[in-house]
Each structure stands twice: as structure tokens, then as C-alpha cells.
Enzyme design. Sequence first.
Site, PDB file in Angstrom:
ATOM      1  N   GLU A   1       0.829  -1.205   0.000  1.00  0.00           N
ATOM      2  CA  GLU A   1       0.000   0.000   0.000  1.00  0.00           C
ATOM      3  C   GLU A   1       0.870   1.265   0.000  1.00  0.00           C
ATOM      4  O   GLU A   1       0.648   2.205   0.773  1.00  0.00           O
ATOM      5  CB  GLU A   1      -0.947   0.009   1.207  1.00  0.00           C
ATOM      6  CG  GLU A   1      -1.830  -1.214   1.335  1.00  0.00           C
ATOM      7  CD  GLU A   1      -2.943  -1.275   0.299  1.00  0.00           C
ATOM      8  OE1 GLU A   1      -2.961  -0.414  -0.602  1.00  0.00           O
ATOM      9  OE2 GLU A   1      -3.778  -2.192   0.379  1.00  0.00           O
TER      10      GLU A   1
ATOM     11  N   ARG B   1     -14.768  -2.668  -4.881  1.00  0.00           N
ATOM     12  CA  ARG B   1     -15.008  -3.614  -3.774  1.00  0.00           C
ATOM     13  C   ARG B   1     -15.972  -4.712  -4.218  1.00  0.00           C
ATOM     14  O   ARG B   1     -16.082  -5.747  -3.563  1.00  0.00           O
ATOM     15  CB  ARG B   1     -15.636  -2.908  -2.560  1.00  0.00           C
ATOM     16  CG  ARG B   1     -14.816  -1.812  -1.888  1.00  0.00           C
ATOM     17  CD  ARG B   1     -13.392  -2.184  -1.607  1.00  0.00           C
ATOM     18  NE  ARG B   1     -12.535  -1.785  -2.720  1.00  0.00           N
ATOM     19  CZ  ARG B   1     -11.329  -2.283  -2.958  1.00  0.00           C
ATOM     20  NH1 ARG B   1     -10.838  -3.228  -2.193  1.00  0.00           N
ATOM     21  NH2 ARG B   1     -10.607  -1.867  -3.984  1.00  0.00           N
TER      22      ARG B   1
END
Length: 753
Positions: free
Chosen positions: A226, A609
Site C-alpha cells: 500500500e 469492492r
Amino acid sequence: MNEYLDTLNEPQREGVLTTEGPVMLIAGAGSGKTRVLTFRIAYLIQEKNVDPFSIMALTFTNKAAKEMRERIEKVVGSDARSLMMGTFHSVFSRILRAEAHHLGYPNNFTIYDTDDAKQLLRTIIKEKGLDDAIYKVNTVLSRISAAKNRLISAEEYLRNAELMGDDAANMRPEIGAIYKIYTMRLFKSGAMDFDDLLFNTDKLFKEHLDVLNKYQQRIQYLMVDEFQDTNLCQYYIIRKLAAVRENVCVVGDDAQSIYAFRGADITNILNFERDYSDLKVIKLEQNYRSTSNIVQAANSVIKRNRAQLPKNVWTANEEGKLIELIKAVSDNEEGRLVATSIFQERMQHQMKYSDFAILYRTNSQSRALEESLRRMNIPYRMVGGLSFYQRKEIKDLLAYLRFTMNQQDEASFRRIINLPKRGIGDATVDKIVVAANDHGAPLWDIVQNVTPFVGGRVAGPIDDFVAMIKRFALEIERKDAYDAAFEIAKGSGLLRELYEDKTVEGLSRYENVQELLNAIKEFTDDPERQDKSLGAFLQEVSLLTGQDEEKDKDPDKVTLMTIHMAKGLEFKYVYMVGMEEDLFPSQMMINSRADLEEERRLFYVAITRAEKRLFLSYALSRYRFGRLKNSEPSRFLDDIDPAFIKVSSKFSSVVESTPPPSQYAKKLVSGIRKTVTSAPPTRPVTYKPPADFVPGDTSKLQVGMRVEHPKFGLGTVLQMDTSGADRKARIGFKDIGEKTLLLSFAKLRIIEN
């Protein structure tokens, strides 16, 4: 060669095998970046015989680190336990535990969570006689946090004319002075806040080159997950640690950089190539999570951003259904429609409640949704509410444990000195703290000899408190974490006070404390854990995040959360609610292109998502700040290619009664599903209509006629469908293939032969 490499696609395989030198993996949503990181570490250990102790892997949640370590352990065995792996804060706190004495801190320093930091700031603001309505503690802490993330110390802050000028313009000229006092009080208390775990690590490496060199020699390979979420401080630490060998691999997706408000700096990933001229860039572009329609819709949204690294995410998954747009009259109606849709989808497709998630921009949107779910007896869980470790009774016992470990901890001292009640008021506590500050003495020295500083009436109870803490300190030396914690819980009187409260709330608080003791027992019973001390447990607890704490005995529930909380998660069905201007994008985030692009990245995260189905909803009116306000659909709905979205037909009465504004009509155009291939799709051709283009009357449209569309270009009508209320035409366009369009909304011009 290990068989796990055969499960990777070519870019993934390249990411695993390219171990030397700087590497940047640009990982699109659902592209399997965790697999690549996992197998990369396994490959280093198994095939390159790298000592696990010399590999550092940094993540953003303990949960992510735990899952990755477990995956690696399945491949390489127990060697995975020797990796230096965890969150930035947990890994660097371990380094500071060993090296803090170089900075003048005790090695058992306390870690202040956000509540502790706020309490200390409230005390400082009160002591300085400042107006807490102007010097709001959240604002002050945010300002200090931002400074630390940018590596600006309190002394540098006070010398920075721009920062001081901003504070003066905002009627808060004393923030710099508060920052300095706050830093001094933390140091005197032997405490660090969360930002200090990074700030002080950078300071340690900057001021003590021998310590930096020790870790540079130890860490042969450094990996960062990340990477788009790193701040300036984190990036500088990474650069320092990797400076000797430059075997640094960063993994991230600029399109999912959504934490600027926490200090994340997207330029770290956008400009990484400038810092490493020999950087190897590998793009993971195949999405394994979502259907083709969802992937291509997400692509059409994010391409609107200017600041980005070019990539073309694609999928070989099924085409799937179109994204459905749900319109509602009000926010309450939106909640009802979403709950009804979840009920129907679950029944029709035999899904579990846990397959569904409702995402929103702000927590306040959950009310109408919760009410509608409850009315339909749909179980749900909210992520991001009050966490277990933030409950008062838990923080009370933790404060006892922390003060027993570190008697300079002012925040814990203030919390427990009169808990249970000992007749020691706030004024007495203030006298003790002031005396410690005036004499430049440790807090504990004043507490142990308190009579000269306070009245004789309260000196006795304080002496009893001192004797109790000394007794607890001996228990810590002799016993493991659980036995010591139980003795402190019992000896302090906390357990007895909670047990004697027979109300429902009292019983709940007592059970919560028992659950904390159970957690400590589980910690000490872990056979793989070498350090079973109370200090080790407190360090682990202080670094937990909300997601890490999340436990639910009945996991089959619909999940409600903000989009920020949803990052890194995936659900078969996703409902993104509140797609309205000033709500999403937020009215606070439309003042600059950079802010608006971050909001668009947040929308991209919400879309990606979803695995199977995505529903978007908006309301034409919504209660905000106690007033009913009219709303209009979000500009982000316009960003979606109309080929991938349609109006939900399940709620036709609502749809018919609330027609969308004309500028949003193009969203109702539904595109024909494209054929999915195993190869990446080609980039769509952008058609530019002539300047005199004007849509015409399509009431007489027939098969065989040639038409022009402002986006799709020139085409021929292949089939007409006039059944039902909506007339549709299947048209073969020259450049992009076939589309099925609703003629009531399609902007077509008939070309006369």
C-alpha cells in the site's frame, strides 16, 4: 523451481522473480498483489537462501501482516516467524523499544492512543487559559500530527513563518506553543503518540548513524505494501533503510490513494521513478475479483483523473450484470429500497447476508439504512463504531497496567489516581503535575513525597496509592501478563466496583473487563510467543487498529461502513448509497483539483469492492444538519460509461415519479454486454461529433437505417425492440461494436442516404 510460481500470470511471476534493485509493482484493484508479495518473500527464503531475519515487510494493518505471514508459513514453514513483518508503527516501535535510550526515552515507553493524546492536549489548553471553543482539541491534534508527518518538530514549527501565519489567520496563534509543551510532556512522561513512532524513528536514524547502519546491514530486502498511502515521514525512513543495497520493492495503486487527510502523499508513488533511475516498473493489470462490467465501469471513472500512473486494468471474468442505479425520493426511501433489494437478491440467489455490504461517504448516513434493515429483520454489523479497546472500563484497567509499567505516564496517572474513588480531586492532581513541572522532577518522585505539595487530608490516600503501585510493580517482575493483570484488576478495586454494579450496563462493563483478561490469558497461552510479559501485551494492544479488533460471533450479517473503512475488502454485492452532489463528492473536497481527484479515487475504491453486483443509489432530498434539503445526482455518475449502467427496474413506481435531471439522462443508456476474452481489451476509440450535431427524432427509426451518436460515432440499426414501455435499438457502430440503446434517452441523429 517451486510449483507455486506456476499459479502466477506473467507480470505476477516477474514481480516475484525480480528480487534485486528497486522495483515498483503497480497493482490494480483485485490483481493479486498479496499473492505476489507472499510468493516473493517465499522465493527469497527458499530459492535464494535469504535469512528471514534480514527481510522487512511493512503493511498498513496488523490483519494484513498476519494473513501474509500465515500464507508465507504455508510455503516455507516456521521460518516465516522470523520475518520483520508488520505495520509501520509496530515494526518501528520494536526498533524503538531496543534503541529508545539513544533519544533519552525509557525502553518501556508508553504509547499514547488518540484519546490519551487528546486528554493531554485538553490539560495543556486549560493550563494555558485558552478558549477550548477556539482551540478545539481535534483541530490542535490534527495540526500537530500533520507537522510530525512532514517531519516538522515543535522548534521548527515555531520558526516557520508560514505555519505560524496560518495559525494566526485562523485565530489560533498558540498552536506552536502547545505543540512544544505537548512534546515536552510526552517526553517527561516517557511516552510517545502514534505519530512519534515514525517521527522518532526518523530522528533516531538521522541523529545516530551507527544505529541506522546496523539496520541497513541487517535488512537486505525491504518490501512496502500500500505504498500509495505512505506519508513523507514513512518515505524518508524507507529511503534511509534501503540506501545501501537498494533492494526495495514497493507495491501500490495510485488509483486507490484516499488517505490524504491522514497525511498520505500520493506523490511518493507518482514520483518514485525520479528517486530511483534504475527502477523496474511492473504492472499487475488483470483483475481477478470483479465482473467485466464492474472493471470497465471503474476504468471509465478513474481515467478522468489527470494525476495518475497509466495502466489498463482488465479481466477474463464473466461479463456480469450491469451496474444498477436506484433513485429515491428521500434518504428514508433510499434506505427502504436498499433493504428491499438486499432481501430480494438474497432470496433469489441463495446468498448469505455477509455477501452484502452497504458503503457510504460519511457515518451519519447509516441512520436511515439501519432503521430500514431493522424493519425487515435483516441482521447487520457496523464497522468503525466504538471499538472494544476504547470502552471506558477497558481503558481504565489498561491505564492501571500501563502506569504500573511506567510511573512517568501522566495520562494514565490522571485516569487512575482517583479510580475507584479515593477522595483525590482534580485540583490535587493539578498541584502534583505543576509541582513536577516547576521542579523539573519526574512525576513519580513528587507522588512518592507528596505531603509538601498537597494538603494533609489527601496525602494519606496518595501514599496508599503509591504503596499499591509498588506492590503491583513487584507482581509484574514475578508473573506473566495474565497473572499480573488479574492481580492488578483485583487489587485496584476495579473488579469489585464493577461486580457490585448490578445494572445491565454494570454487568456489561464487568463482562468486558473479563473479556480483556481472557484476551491476556490467550496471549500468555500462545506456545509460539516467547515474551509473555505484560509489557509485550501492552505494546501489542496499543498498536491494534479498528479492523484488527473486529470480531463477531455471528459473522453472517450485512456490513455497513464508510468507503475509507472498506479499502482492502471485497463483497459479492455492494450498495454505494448517497451518490449526490455535496455528499459525494463531499462539499469539503471540491475546492481544488487535487481534492476532487482524491474523491474520485474514493469512488473508484467503492466500485472495485464489488465482485458480482454493484448498486448505486441517490435521493432527491435528504435531511442534513437538521434541515430537509433537495439533492441532485453526483457528478461522478456522469463519469461512468453509460454502457455499463442502467436504472433499476425493480422500483418502477419510484423511478417514474422521480425523473432524473436531463444532464444525467445519459446514465440511463444501457449498453450491450461485450464479449469477454482472455486478452486485455483495447482502449476505446473516442469519437468527436461534428460541431453542428443535434439529436433528431427517433420515432420513425427502422432496421437498416444509418445513425450517428455523439460518443459512439457512426452505426447501422441491426434490430428494433418496440415491446414494453421502452423502445430499444441494437446498433452496430463502426469503431466500438454493437450497443443496445434506450431510444427515449439515446442522442441519435438519423443520417439520410
